[in-house]
Enzyme design. Structure first.
Site, PDB file in Angstrom:
ATOM      1  N   ASP A  12       0.835  -1.195   0.000  1.00  0.00           N
ATOM      2  CA  ASP A  12       0.000   0.000   0.000  1.00  0.00           C
ATOM      3  C   ASP A  12       0.874   1.251   0.000  1.00  0.00           C
ATOM      4  OD1 ASP A  12      -2.235  -1.612   0.179  1.00  0.00           O
ATOM      5  OD2 ASP A  12      -2.475  -1.349   2.348  1.00  0.00           O
ATOM      6  N   ARG A  13       0.315   2.348  -0.498  1.00  0.00           N
ATOM      7  CA  ARG A  13       1.051   3.612  -0.541  1.00  0.00           C
ATOM      8  C   ARG A  13       1.645   3.987   0.822  1.00  0.00           C
ATOM      9  NH1 ARG A  13      -2.647   8.679  -0.875  1.00  0.00           N
ATOM     10  NH2 ARG A  13      -2.944   7.904   1.239  1.00  0.00           N
TER      11      ARG A  13
END
Length: 220
Positions: free
Chosen positions: A63-64
């Site tokens: 995930d970012r």
């Protein structure tokens, strides 16, 4: 005349390992693993890598807001073989997370199916009817005051799995913008700290580690 922007590059410190067919990178929090929709989400780890190695392909994603180890294949044969190894759960993955509260036990396992929330994208939730199987082992590393540091080993690779499992357990991750309490940390305290597998083409043991880049909540 429009200004020409310099291309963004990977930092030297992000390279944990480099060989003829494999890059192991330490992704910082806040950077997408691959481009999103629209020009504002064009910057990503893989687009930066491909400026130097155009043939590079992501093997898996973070995930970012999650930092840590990401494998990038530099040859198509390794990309295929290593993608299969991830899918068949032959890759050992360890994470570290700082969470709200202190679990009652020293370790445990979460085995709750997950599904996308159709009316709250991009959120996911535990869903016993529509969810796909998701399993996470966890263990207590440190506890102090109202928070804990946990070690995590996901046995499946569902989107947002660790974040949703810990929220549903009653211990959301500090700084999680989707599932955590507000204003608990400047960044999400989730880090992919270890990856281990046997090289699928030559059998060589591959073991990688990345130190946790954020302090325990109780640290000064």
């Amino acid at each position: 005349m429009a200004e020409t922007l310099e291309p963004l590059c990977i930092e030297p410190g992000w390279i944990v390992h480099r060989s003829h067919d494999l890059l192991m990178l330490d992704k910082p929090a806040g950077l997408l693993s691959q481009p999103g929709l629209g020009p504002q989400q064009a910057d990503s780890l893989i687009t930066r890598v491909q400026q130097r190695w155009p043939q590079a392909q992501l093997v898996h994603r973070l995930d970012r807001d999650t930092s840590g180890l990401v494998a990038v294949a530099l040859e198509p044969a390794l990309h295929r073989a290593l993608s299969i190894a991830f899918a068949e759960r032959r890759v050992l993955k360890h994470y570290v997370a700082d969470v709200v509260g202190v679990p009652r036990a020293a370790r445990g396992e979460i085995d709750w199916p997950l599904a996308k929330c159709q009316h709250q994208p991009p959120r996911y939730a535990v869903d016993g009817h529509l969810g796909k199987p998701a399993r996470t082992q966890w263990w207590l590393i440190h506890a102090s005051g109202g928070g804990s540091r946990l070690g995590l080993q996901p046995h499946t690779g569902r989107s947002h799995q660790l974040r949703v499992h810990l929220q549903a357990l009653g211990h959301p991750i500090l700084g999680d913008p989707l599932y955590g309490p507000p204003a608990t940390a400047r960044r999400m305290h989730l880090h992919a700290t270890a990856l281990a597998f046997d090289h699928p083409l030559n059998g060589e043991p591959m073991r990688f580690h990345s130190p946790v880049p954020f302090p325990c909540p109780s640290d000064p």
